[in-house]
Design a protein around this motif. Structure first.
Motif, PDB file in Angstrom:
ATOM      1  N   VAL A 192       0.843  -1.194   0.000  1.00 14.09           N
ATOM      2  CA  VAL A 192       0.000   0.000   0.000  1.00 14.09           C
ATOM      3  C   VAL A 192       0.884   1.251   0.000  1.00 14.09           C
ATOM      4  CG1 VAL A 192      -1.735   1.326   1.288  1.00 14.09           C
ATOM      5  CG2 VAL A 192      -1.934  -1.172   1.125  1.00 14.09           C
ATOM      6  N   SER A 193       1.934   1.258   0.830  1.00 13.69           N
ATOM      7  CA  SER A 193       2.829   2.421   0.850  1.00 13.69           C
ATOM      8  C   SER A 193       3.646   2.509  -0.443  1.00 13.69           C
ATOM      9  CB  SER A 193       3.754   2.393   2.068  1.00 13.69           C
ATOM     10  OG  SER A 193       4.600   1.272   2.024  1.00 13.69           O
ATOM     11  N   LEU A 194       4.056   1.380  -0.987  1.00 15.80           N
ATOM     12  CA  LEU A 194       4.797   1.387  -2.254  1.00 15.80           C
ATOM     13  C   LEU A 194       3.908   1.888  -3.396  1.00 15.80           C
ATOM     14  CD1 LEU A 194       6.723  -1.981  -1.836  1.00 15.80           C
ATOM     15  CD2 LEU A 194       7.527   0.331  -1.351  1.00 15.80           C
ATOM     16  N   LEU A 195       2.624   1.552  -3.349  1.00 13.71           N
ATOM     17  CA  LEU A 195       1.665   2.079  -4.312  1.00 13.71           C
ATOM     18  C   LEU A 195       1.586   3.599  -4.189  1.00 13.71           C
ATOM     19  CD1 LEU A 195      -0.664   1.924  -6.378  1.00 13.71           C
ATOM     20  CD2 LEU A 195      -2.195   1.366  -4.463  1.00 13.71           C
ATOM     21  N   GLY A 196       1.506   4.091  -2.962  1.00 16.68           N
ATOM     22  CA  GLY A 196       1.430   5.534  -2.745  1.00 16.68           C
ATOM     23  C   GLY A 196       2.647   6.271  -3.273  1.00 16.68           C
ATOM     24  N   VAL A 197       3.833   5.746  -3.001  1.00 18.95           N
ATOM     25  CA  VAL A 197       5.055   6.393  -3.492  1.00 18.95           C
ATOM     26  C   VAL A 197       5.091   6.349  -5.019  1.00 18.95           C
ATOM     27  CG1 VAL A 197       7.585   6.297  -3.512  1.00 18.95           C
ATOM     28  CG2 VAL A 197       6.349   5.963  -1.370  1.00 18.95           C
ATOM     29  N   SER A 198       4.685   5.237  -5.622  1.00 17.15           N
ATOM     30  CA  SER A 198       4.663   5.131  -7.082  1.00 17.15           C
ATOM     31  C   SER A 198       3.705   6.151  -7.692  1.00 17.15           C
ATOM     32  CB  SER A 198       4.261   3.716  -7.514  1.00 17.15           C
ATOM     33  OG  SER A 198       5.229   2.777  -7.112  1.00 17.15           O
ATOM     34  N   ILE A 199       2.566   6.357  -7.064  1.00 10.78           N
ATOM     35  CA  ILE A 199       1.601   7.344  -7.553  1.00 10.78           C
ATOM     36  C   ILE A 199       2.179   8.749  -7.440  1.00 10.78           C
ATOM     37  CG2 ILE A 199      -0.654   8.406  -7.117  1.00 10.78           C
ATOM     38  CD1 ILE A 199      -1.637   5.564  -6.299  1.00 10.78           C
TER      39      ILE A 199
END
Length: 174
Positions: free
Chosen positions: A149-156
């Motif tokens: 979830v945090s890796l998704l946020g950073v990617s976004i």
């Protein structure tokens, strides 16, 4: 009394900003966040070329309806290698993102899709300890997937910032 506390806090904030300016702290944070996405993509991407990872992914891929097609299409080792190749390629693009808005745009997009997919697996698999009553007791599969979830946020964030930079470059060129 409240005014004194506010005054002390304001002086502390001002002093902190002199020692470590907010822009510097933000740059450091962005670098750490970028490394936090790149390192798992690289290391886990490389691991995808081992039998250990092929075996570890079997229950995740087999039991997720929107991923199970990978095995008939590519075989177990081929599907895992495909995922690893995509992860390594994404990591390389993200490494280049501070210098290239287009690399950041593509890397952020692929990273977002990658982590959106892994986060979505939580909806297909049991991720709660049933014997403890379910939510909020997250089992090892859920623990493994929750970090994405945090890796998704950073990617976004990388995708959005790169899009802003790319648009600015295009408007300057026109």
């Amino acid at each position: 009394m409240t005014q004194n506390i506010t005054s002390v806090a304001d002086r502390a904030i001002t002093g902190l900003d002199r020692i470590a300016p907010a822009t510097t702290i933000t740059k450091i944070g962005r670098g750490v966040a970028l490394a936090g996405v790149v390192l798992p993509l690289l290391l886990i991407g490389l691991l995808k070329f081992t039998q250990i990872e092929v075996d570890a992914l079997k229950p995740l891929i087999t039991n997720t309806p929107w991923l199970s097609w990978l095995y008939p299409a590519f075989g177990e080792a081929g599907a895992t290698a495909l995922l690893g190749t995509a992860e390594i390629f994404t990591a390389v693009l993200l490494i280049a993102s501070p210098w290239s808005a287009r690399a950041g745009l593509l890397g952020g997009a692929i990273g977002s899709l990658t982590f959106l997919t892994t986060v979505s697996v939580m909806f297909a698999l049991p991720i709660w300890y049933a014997e403890l009553g379910g939510f909020p007791w997250i089992n090892p599969v859920g623990q493994f997937l929750l970090k994405d979830v945090s890796l998704l946020g950073v990617s976004i964030v990388i995708f959005g910032e790169s899009l802003t930079r790319a648009k600015a470059q295009i408007s300057q060129a026109v």
